[in-house]
Design an enzyme around this catalytic site. Sequence first.
Site, mmCIF file in Angstrom:
data_model
loop_
_atom_site.group_PDB
_atom_site.id
_atom_site.type_symbol
_atom_site.label_atom_id
_atom_site.label_comp_id
_atom_site.label_asym_id
_atom_site.label_seq_id
_atom_site.Cartn_x
_atom_site.Cartn_y
_atom_site.Cartn_z
ATOM 1 C CB THR A 79 -0.932 0.044 1.227
ATOM 2 O OG1 THR A 79 -0.158 -0.161 2.418
ATOM 3 C CG2 THR A 79 -2.013 -1.025 1.132
ATOM 4 C CG HIS A 250 -5.492 -2.394 -7.426
ATOM 5 N ND1 HIS A 250 -4.486 -2.723 -8.303
ATOM 6 C CD2 HIS A 250 -5.080 -1.254 -6.820
ATOM 7 C CE1 HIS A 250 -3.521 -1.809 -8.237
ATOM 8 N NE2 HIS A 250 -3.865 -0.908 -7.340
ATOM 9 N NE ARG A 286 -11.128 -4.761 6.419
ATOM 10 C CZ ARG A 286 -10.494 -4.838 5.245
ATOM 11 N NH1 ARG A 286 -9.743 -5.892 4.975
ATOM 12 N NH2 ARG A 286 -10.592 -3.859 4.360
#
Length: 361
Positions: A79, A250, A286
Amino acid sequence: MALRQCLDDVEASARQILPPFAIRYFSCGSDGEQTLADNINAFRRIRLRPRLMRDVSKRDTSTTILGQKVSFPIAISPTALHQWAHPDGEHATAKAAESMGTGMVLSMYSGSSLEEIADCAPSGLRWLHMDLLSNTDVMKYIINRAENKGYTGIFVTLDRPVASKKRAPNIVTKAYGRFPVSFGHFQGTDTPYKSSDKYTEHSDGINTWETIDWLQSITRLPIVAKGILTAEDAREAVKHGVSGILVSNHGGRQLDGVMATIDVLPEVAQAVKGTGVEIYLDGGVRLGTDVLKALALGAKAVFVGRPILWGLALDGECGVKRVLKILQEEFDIAMALTGCRSVEEINADLVQKGCTCVAKL
């Protein structure tokens, strides 16, 4: 600042302290942001089938990525602009990955050079992220430097032949001027990537699979194809000698409306079965159960991006470590509750066969 016990809490706390432009840049997707949302929602549609009454008193969460051992099958995705999250930027992220026994893919748009990151976490496992540029001399120069500094793989983004239209308002565009960022890998090169005002200039869609052949010819490092979402492209990647495939859209920041990565994972895994090419996944992870579901459906490991940035924003290196610890602990518990003592025991029998994403197995 103390962090609470799930990634949603980490994100919520980070959003309270970050400036609006950074929040929007880190969190935005492209166009209608359908894929951005679906990456997370798709995991919730998958149900687990635990096996009971097994001795899970001792568990081993370790595995390998490209032949290198990691303490758990969770690593850090590339990132950009970590300095917008915390002044220590990629230095803090690399140190956290090193201390947790996992790896980091260093973005091509790191504010620090690849040499600086190697020096700040010398025993860390690190890979280089590479976009396909029109200037192949610059690509070769950066890759050669990565080889010399102990990087052990190249993650090549294939799904960005042109830049997408993101739902990032003017505050992000204006922030480039107010908070300029130099991209460390490009200092001293003849390239427009030296600063963030030229950040969107890419190769204008000229690359083909032969570009992967060229990459193979200039480096001894294994290449991981990042951005593959179909069996057809997975088979092409294998033909051109990649060592790994990162199933990725992405983070919902390129073509909107594509399937969630967990939904296409079984198709890609089946397409390369028996070739020795490793499959990884990013997008929407997550929870520790998300990691287990991905491994059950064919991934060797998962990579996480946005949660790392939220943790970095909240508490620098310690915040990144906490994010990784939360996922590691949740994954370890998920293994125990589904009757798995090692990652080798995680297989497709642990997920409900009626799920849409499993139907292609």
